[in-house]
Design a protein around this motif. Structure first.
Motif, PDB file in Angstrom:
ATOM      1  N   THR A  36       0.803  -1.235   0.000  1.00  0.00           N
ATOM      2  CA  THR A  36       0.000   0.000   0.000  1.00  0.00           C
ATOM      3  C   THR A  36       0.831   1.279   0.000  1.00  0.00           C
ATOM      4  O   THR A  36       0.257   2.359  -0.070  1.00  0.00           O
ATOM      5  N   ILE A  37       2.141   1.176   0.104  1.00  0.00           N
ATOM      6  CA  ILE A  37       2.950   2.398   0.161  1.00  0.00           C
ATOM      7  C   ILE A  37       3.372   2.844  -1.229  1.00  0.00           C
ATOM      8  O   ILE A  37       3.072   3.962  -1.660  1.00  0.00           O
ATOM      9  N   PHE A  38       4.059   1.985  -1.961  1.00  0.00           N
ATOM     10  CA  PHE A  38       4.563   2.382  -3.285  1.00  0.00           C
ATOM     11  C   PHE A  38       3.843   1.659  -4.418  1.00  0.00           C
ATOM     12  O   PHE A  38       3.451   2.266  -5.411  1.00  0.00           O
ATOM     13  N   GLN A  39       3.657   0.366  -4.262  1.00  0.00           N
ATOM     14  CA  GLN A  39       3.042  -0.414  -5.338  1.00  0.00           C
ATOM     15  C   GLN A  39       1.643   0.101  -5.673  1.00  0.00           C
ATOM     16  O   GLN A  39       1.296   0.299  -6.842  1.00  0.00           O
ATOM     17  N   ALA A  40       0.838   0.334  -4.640  1.00  0.00           N
ATOM     18  CA  ALA A  40      -0.516   0.843  -4.882  1.00  0.00           C
ATOM     19  C   ALA A  40      -0.468   2.252  -5.461  1.00  0.00           C
ATOM     20  O   ALA A  40      -1.300   2.620  -6.299  1.00  0.00           O
ATOM     21  N   SER A  41       0.513   3.042  -5.032  1.00  0.00           N
ATOM     22  CA  SER A  41       0.634   4.414  -5.548  1.00  0.00           C
ATOM     23  C   SER A  41       0.945   4.419  -7.040  1.00  0.00           C
ATOM     24  O   SER A  41       0.427   5.259  -7.782  1.00  0.00           O
ATOM     25  N   VAL A  42       1.782   3.501  -7.491  1.00  0.00           N
ATOM     26  CA  VAL A  42       2.098   3.409  -8.919  1.00  0.00           C
ATOM     27  C   VAL A  42       0.836   3.120  -9.721  1.00  0.00           C
ATOM     28  O   VAL A  42       0.551   3.764 -10.744  1.00  0.00           O
ATOM     29  N   VAL A  43       0.054   2.158  -9.248  1.00  0.00           N
ATOM     30  CA  VAL A  43      -1.188   1.797  -9.944  1.00  0.00           C
ATOM     31  C   VAL A  43      -2.149   2.982  -9.981  1.00  0.00           C
ATOM     32  O   VAL A  43      -2.749   3.297 -11.024  1.00  0.00           O
ATOM     33  N   ILE A  44      -2.311   3.666  -8.852  1.00  0.00           N
ATOM     34  CA  ILE A  44      -3.225   4.808  -8.774  1.00  0.00           C
ATOM     35  C   ILE A  44      -2.775   5.928  -9.703  1.00  0.00           C
ATOM     36  O   ILE A  44      -3.593   6.538 -10.411  1.00  0.00           O
ATOM     37  N   HIS A  45      -1.475   6.225  -9.732  1.00  0.00           N
ATOM     38  CA  HIS A  45      -0.965   7.277 -10.604  1.00  0.00           C
ATOM     39  C   HIS A  45      -1.196   6.935 -12.078  1.00  0.00           C
ATOM     40  O   HIS A  45      -1.545   7.814 -12.874  1.00  0.00           O
ATOM     41  N   ILE A  46      -0.989   5.681 -12.436  1.00  0.00           N
ATOM     42  CA  ILE A  46      -1.211   5.276 -13.831  1.00  0.00           C
ATOM     43  C   ILE A  46      -2.690   5.407 -14.196  1.00  0.00           C
ATOM     44  O   ILE A  46      -3.033   5.945 -15.264  1.00  0.00           O
ATOM     45  N   ILE A  47      -3.566   4.934 -13.324  1.00  0.00           N
ATOM     46  CA  ILE A  47      -5.007   5.005 -13.601  1.00  0.00           C
ATOM     47  C   ILE A  47      -5.458   6.454 -13.753  1.00  0.00           C
ATOM     48  O   ILE A  47      -6.147   6.810 -14.731  1.00  0.00           O
ATOM     49  N   PHE A  48      -5.078   7.309 -12.821  1.00  0.00           N
ATOM     50  CA  PHE A  48      -5.512   8.698 -12.878  1.00  0.00           C
ATOM     51  C   PHE A  48      -4.849   9.457 -14.025  1.00  0.00           C
ATOM     52  O   PHE A  48      -5.437  10.382 -14.591  1.00  0.00           O
ATOM     53  N   ALA A  49      -3.618   9.078 -14.386  1.00  0.00           N
ATOM     54  CA  ALA A  49      -2.970   9.706 -15.535  1.00  0.00           C
ATOM     55  C   ALA A  49      -3.756   9.389 -16.810  1.00  0.00           C
ATOM     56  O   ALA A  49      -3.954  10.271 -17.668  1.00  0.00           O
ATOM     57  N   LEU A  50      -4.204   8.141 -16.922  1.00  0.00           N
ATOM     58  CA  LEU A  50      -5.018   7.765 -18.084  1.00  0.00           C
ATOM     59  C   LEU A  50      -6.352   8.503 -18.092  1.00  0.00           C
ATOM     60  O   LEU A  50      -6.829   8.958 -19.136  1.00  0.00           O
ATOM     61  N   VAL A  51      -6.961   8.638 -16.915  1.00  0.00           N
ATOM     62  CA  VAL A  51      -8.237   9.362 -16.816  1.00  0.00           C
ATOM     63  C   VAL A  51      -8.062  10.821 -17.180  1.00  0.00           C
ATOM     64  O   VAL A  51      -8.809  11.387 -18.000  1.00  0.00           O
ATOM     65  N   VAL A  52      -7.068  11.479 -16.579  1.00  0.00           N
ATOM     66  CA  VAL A  52      -6.823  12.902 -16.838  1.00  0.00           C
ATOM     67  C   VAL A  52      -6.444  13.121 -18.290  1.00  0.00           C
ATOM     68  O   VAL A  52      -6.936  14.048 -18.956  1.00  0.00           O
ATOM     69  N   GLY A  53      -5.539  12.266 -18.801  1.00  0.00           N
ATOM     70  CA  GLY A  53      -5.105  12.422 -20.189  1.00  0.00           C
ATOM     71  C   GLY A  53      -6.246  12.279 -21.178  1.00  0.00           C
ATOM     72  O   GLY A  53      -6.395  13.082 -22.111  1.00  0.00           O
ATOM     73  N   SER A  54      -7.079  11.251 -20.979  1.00  0.00           N
ATOM     74  CA  SER A  54      -8.202  11.053 -21.905  1.00  0.00           C
ATOM     75  C   SER A  54      -9.264  12.130 -21.745  1.00  0.00           C
ATOM     76  O   SER A  54      -9.922  12.516 -22.710  1.00  0.00           O
ATOM     77  N   LEU A  55      -9.444  12.654 -20.539  1.00  0.00           N
ATOM     78  CA  LEU A  55     -10.447  13.697 -20.294  1.00  0.00           C
ATOM     79  C   LEU A  55     -10.096  14.985 -21.015  1.00  0.00           C
ATOM     80  O   LEU A  55     -10.929  15.603 -21.685  1.00  0.00           O
ATOM     81  N   PHE A  56      -8.826  15.414 -20.892  1.00  0.00           N
ATOM     82  CA  PHE A  56      -8.432  16.694 -21.460  1.00  0.00           C
ATOM     83  C   PHE A  56      -7.970  16.596 -22.923  1.00  0.00           C
ATOM     84  O   PHE A  56      -7.745  17.615 -23.560  1.00  0.00           O
ATOM     85  N   SER A  57      -7.808  15.392 -23.426  1.00  0.00           N
ATOM     86  CA  SER A  57      -7.338  15.254 -24.806  1.00  0.00           C
ATOM     87  C   SER A  57      -8.368  15.769 -25.819  1.00  0.00           C
ATOM     88  O   SER A  57      -8.011  16.298 -26.867  1.00  0.00           O
ATOM     89  N   GLY A  58      -9.643  15.641 -25.511  1.00  0.00           N
ATOM     90  CA  GLY A  58     -10.665  16.088 -26.463  1.00  0.00           C
ATOM     91  C   GLY A  58     -11.369  17.358 -26.049  1.00  0.00           C
ATOM     92  O   GLY A  58     -12.359  17.758 -26.695  1.00  0.00           O
ATOM     93  N   LEU A  59     -10.860  18.017 -24.982  1.00  0.00           N
ATOM     94  CA  LEU A  59     -11.521  19.233 -24.501  1.00  0.00           C
ATOM     95  C   LEU A  59     -11.161  20.419 -25.382  1.00  0.00           C
ATOM     96  O   LEU A  59      -9.985  20.705 -25.621  1.00  0.00           O
TER      97      LEU A  59
END
Length: 645
Positions: free
Chosen positions: A400-423
Motif C-alpha cells: 500500500t505504500i509504493f506499489q498501490a501508488s504506482v497503480v493509482i498514478h497510472i489510472i488517474f494519468a489515463l483518466v486525466v489524459g483522456s479527459l483533457f485530450s478532447g476538450l
C-alpha cells in the motif's frame, strides 16, 4: 552483621570484570543499579477544587507535583526486579529516569542513580549501551523479517571493530537465546501484513536491546497486551536472561500468579511513594505483619494492588488526620528505620563492602569507556546507507505504500489524459488556451493531493524513529537524510510516470524534460511540507488537518482560481507565498511562452497575470521551488531534533 543467603548470592554474581560469551565478541559487564532517595517533581497548573470554576481570561498559578518521593531501591545482577503499583503510581516515570528518557514534563530531579556505585551520568553517552530499555510499543518495519530486523539493529549498535560476520553471529546468538530461530525468515508484520505473534514481537524487541549486551535491561510492561500464554513465555525468557548474570528491572501492572513467582525482588509504589521493597516472596509476610493477610486463593499481586488502591490518598497531608486510610509509605519508612535487617539496608551495606573505594570505581569507568569509545557505533554514512536500504526494501515489499501508488498514478494519468485530450477551448474565454491551463492546474493539484497519503505512514515511522534514536542507534540527521533520499527518489518516479502518460494524451507542446523536472520538484516540495508537519504534529489527524489548511490556501492563491491581477492587494502576499503558484506559473511559461501560436499564448499568459513578469522564467520558478524544498526539509529536521521520545 550476618548477611542473608540471597544477598550473598547476588553479590557473588556482581563481578566488575567484563565477561565474554563464547558465541560472540560482545562484552558483558555485570552491574548493580542503585536508586538513592530519588525525588522527581514537575510543574503543573494548580488543580481546581471541587465545584470551583476556572476564572475567565486568567491563568491558573503553577504548583510543584511530586511524581516520585524519596524512592530508594537496589537491583542486583542475576535477579528479576519488578516494579508494581496502581496506574499513576510512578512506575514508568521511574524507569524513564533510570534510562534518562523522561520525554515530557521534564522537572526537577534530586537524588542519585548509580551503576556499580558510579553516578550514571558520569558514563556519558555510553550509558545508552549499558542500560537497555524495552518500551511497551513494539514498533517495527512490518515488511522486514525477524532476521532482517535484528541484523539492522546489530549493524547500527555493535562496535565498528566487529566484522559483519561477527555481527551476524551475534544476531543468531540472540535469536537462539530468545527462541526466535524458527521464525527468523518470517515477516514481523503489522496492520497490513500478517506476521509473527504478539509475544514473539515482544521478544524481538527485547532481542534488539540484547544485541549490545547491556548490563541492565529495563522493560516497561513487557507482558501487557499479550495473551496469557505469550505473557508467560515472555516472562520465562526474561527470567532466563537474569539467570545469566544480567540485571533485569521491569514494570508490571497485575501479573498472573505464575509470572509473579518468577520475580526475585519487588518494589511497590503508591502515588510515587515506596510502600514496600524487598524479596517478592516475602511481601506477603510483610503485609501480614501490618494486619493485612492475603485471602486464601487470591493472586498476591492482585491483592497488593487492591490493598494499595483502597488506601491511596493517605499520603496527602491535608487528609491524613481525618482519613481512615492506612499510610503504607509511612509504615515502610518506619520499618526501615527500626529494622537493621531490612532488605534494602543489607543490600546497601553489602554494596559498600565491595565497591566503595574510589580507585576501583575509576578503573571500572575507564574499562566501560574503553569498550564503548564512540557515541554511535556506526559511522554517519553507514547509518544513512542502512536506513536507506531498509526504507527501499519496505517500499518494494509493502503493498500500500509504493506499489498501490504506482497503480493509482497510472489510472488517474489515463483518466486525466483522456479527459483533457478532447476538450476544446471555450469561446467565452477569448483567444486563450484555457483547456490546457485547466489540465496543467489539475495535474499540479492531483499530484500534490496524492502526497497526502504519506502523512499517516510518516507518523507511524516517526514512532519507530523516536525509539531507535533514544536507544542511540543513529543520528537524527542520518535518519532524515535517508528518508529524504528514498522519498525524493520514489515520488520522482511516480511524477515522471504521470507526466509521460498525460503529456502525450493531452497533447502538450512544451519541453517534456522541463515537465519531468518541474513536476518532480513540485511533488517533492509538497512531500517536504508533509515531512515538516509530520515531524511536529502530535498525531496523523492533527497533521492532516493542518496540511489540508495550508494546501487549500496554497491552491486558492495559485493564480488559477483568481488571477494575480485580480487578487486584492491585502492578499497578494499569499500569492507569492503559494508553492502552487510557482509550479503553475512555471508550467504555463513552459507551455505558452515560446509557443507557435503567439497570439493565443500571449492571451493565456496575460489572463493569468504573468505575461509582464519577464523575470518569472520557467527555470526561475524551478529554482524557487527548490528553495521551498530545502526550507521545508530544514524545518522538518529541526522539529525532529526537538521531538522527544
Amino acid at each position: 552483621m550476618s548477611k542473608t543467603e540471597d544477598v550473598e548470592k547476588a553479590a557473588s554474581v556482581s563481578s566488575t570484570s567484563p565477561s565474554h560469551s563464547s558465541q560472540d565478541n560482545v562484552p558483558f559487564i555485570p552491574a548493580s543499579l542503585t536508586v538513592s532517595n530519588l525525588q522527581y517533581e514537575i510543574t503543573i497548573p494548580k488543580p481546581l477544587k471541587e465545584g470551583e470554576k476556572k476564572p475567565a481570561f486568567k491563568k491558573l498559578p503553577n504548583i510543584q507535583r511530586a511524581l516520585l518521593t524519596n524512592v530508594a531501591a537496589k537491583a542486583m545482577p542475576g535477579r528479576v526486579f519488578a516494579i508494581m503499583g496502581p496506574s499513576g503510581s510512578g512506575k514508568t516515570t521511574l524507569l524513564d529516569l533510570i534510562a534518562d528518557r523522561q520525554a515530557r514534563n521534564v522537572g526537577k530531579l534530586q537524588g542519585e542513580i548509580l551503576l556499580n556505585d558510579v553516578p550514571v551520568k558520569e558514563y556519558g553517552s555510553i550509558r545508552k549501551r549499558l542500560i537497555g530499555y524495552v518500551t511497551q510499543e513494539d514498533d517495527f518495519i512490518e515488511t522486514l523479517t525477524v532476521l532482517e530486523t535484528l541484523t539492522f539493529a546489530a549493524k547500527m549498535r555493535l562496535p565498528r571493530s566487529m566484522s559483519n560476520a561477527d555481527k551476524i553471529a551475534r544476531v543468531h546468538s540472540v535469536m537462539q537465546e530468545l527462541n526466535l530461530t524458527h521464525i527468523k525468515d518470517t515477516k514481523v508484520g503489522g496492520a497490513v501484513i500478517r506476521g509473527i505473534s504478539g509475544g514473539e514481537k515482544r521478544r524481538v524487541t527485547i532481542g534488539i536491546e540484547l544485541l549490545s549486551s547491556p548490563s541492565v535491561l529495563l522493560l516497561d510492561e513487557p507482558t501487557s497486551g499479550l495473551s496469557s500464554t505469550d505473557a508467560l513465555n515472555v516472562a520465562n525468557a526474561i527470567k532466563d536472561l537474569s539467570k545469566k548474570g544480567r540485571t533485569v528491572i521491569l514494570t508490571v501492572h497485575q501479573p498472573r500468579s505464575d509470572i509473579y513467582e518468577l520475580f526475585d525482588d519487588l518494589l511497590l509504589l503508591s502515588q510515587g511513594n515506596v510502600v514496600y521493597f524487598g524479596k517478592a516472596q516475602s511481601a506477603t509476610t510483610y503485609f501480614e505483619a501490618l494486619g493485612h493477610e492475603t485471602p486464601v486463593g487470591w493472586n498476591v499481586a492482585d491483592y497488593f494492588l487492591d490493598l494499595i488502591t483502597e488506601h491511596q490518598g493517605s499520603e496527602d497531608s491535608e487528609h491524613v488526620a481525618s482519613s481512615s486510610h492506612e499510610n503504607f509509605a509511612k509504615r515502610y519508612t518506619e520499618h526501615l528505620s527500626s529494622n537493621p535487617q531490612a532488605y534494602l539496608t543489607q543490600l546497601l551495606q553489602e554494596h559498600g563492602v565491595h565497591s566503595s573505594e574510589k580507585l576501583q570505581r575509576d578503573e571500572l569507568l575507564a574499562r566501560f569507556k574503553e569498550e564503548y569509545s564512540t557515541e554511535f557505533a556506526a559511522t554517519t554514512l553507514t547509518q544513512i546507507g542502512l536506513i536507506t536500504q531498509r526504507s527501499l526494501t519496505n517500499l518494494a515489499r509493502h503493498p500500500t505504500i509504493f506499489q498501490a501508488s504506482v497503480v493509482i498514478h497510472i489510472i488517474f494519468a489515463l483518466v486525466v489524459g483522456s479527459l483533457f485530450s478532447g476538450l476544446q477551448d471555450r469561446p467565452e474565454m477569448g483567444a486563450t488556451s484555457f483547456n490546457k491551463s485547466i489540465a496543467l492546474f489539475f495535474i499540479t493539484s492531483f499530484l500534490a493531493t496524492m502526497t497526502f497519503s504519506a502523512m499517516p505512514q510518516f507518523i507511524i515511522e516517526r514512532s519507530l524513529f523516536l525509539r531507535e534514536r533514544a536507544a542511540g542507534m543513529y543520528r537524527t540527521s542520518s535518519y532524515f537524510a535517508a528518508k529524504t533520499i528514498v522519498e525524493t527518489l520514489s515520488y520522482t518516479i511516480l511524477s515522471v510516470v504521470f507526466v509521460v502518460i498525460t503529456y502525450y494524451l493531452i497533447g502538450l507542446k512544451g519541453s517534456i524534460l522541463y515537465y519531468f523536472i518541474s513536476v518532480a520538484v513540485f511533488v517533492n516540495v509538497a512531500l517536504s511540507l508533509i515531512a515538516a508537519i509530520g515531524a511536529g504534529a502530535e498525531n496523523a489527524e492533527v497533521g492532516m488537518n493542518f496540511l489540508s489548511l495550508i494546501n487549500t490556501m496554497a491552491m486558492l492563491f495559485s493564480g488559477f482560481i483568481v488571477s494575480r491581477v485580480d487578487i486584492p492587494k491585502g492578499w497578494i502576499w499569499a500569492f507569492w507565498a503559494s508553492y502552487y503558484q510557482w509550479a503553475f506559473s512555471g508550467l504555463l511559461n513552459n507551455e505558452f511562452r515560446d509557443a507557435a501560436d503567439a497570439q493565443k499564448s500571449e492571451a493565456t499568459l496575460r489572463y493569468f497575470g504573468i505575461w509582464d513578469l519577464e523575470w518569472l522564467t520557467k527555470w526561475n520558478a524551478v529554482l524557487i521551488l527548490l528553495g521551498y524544498f530545502v526550507f521545508f526539509r530544514v524545518i522538518g529536521l529541526l522539529l525532529l531534533l526537538a521531538k522527544k521520545a
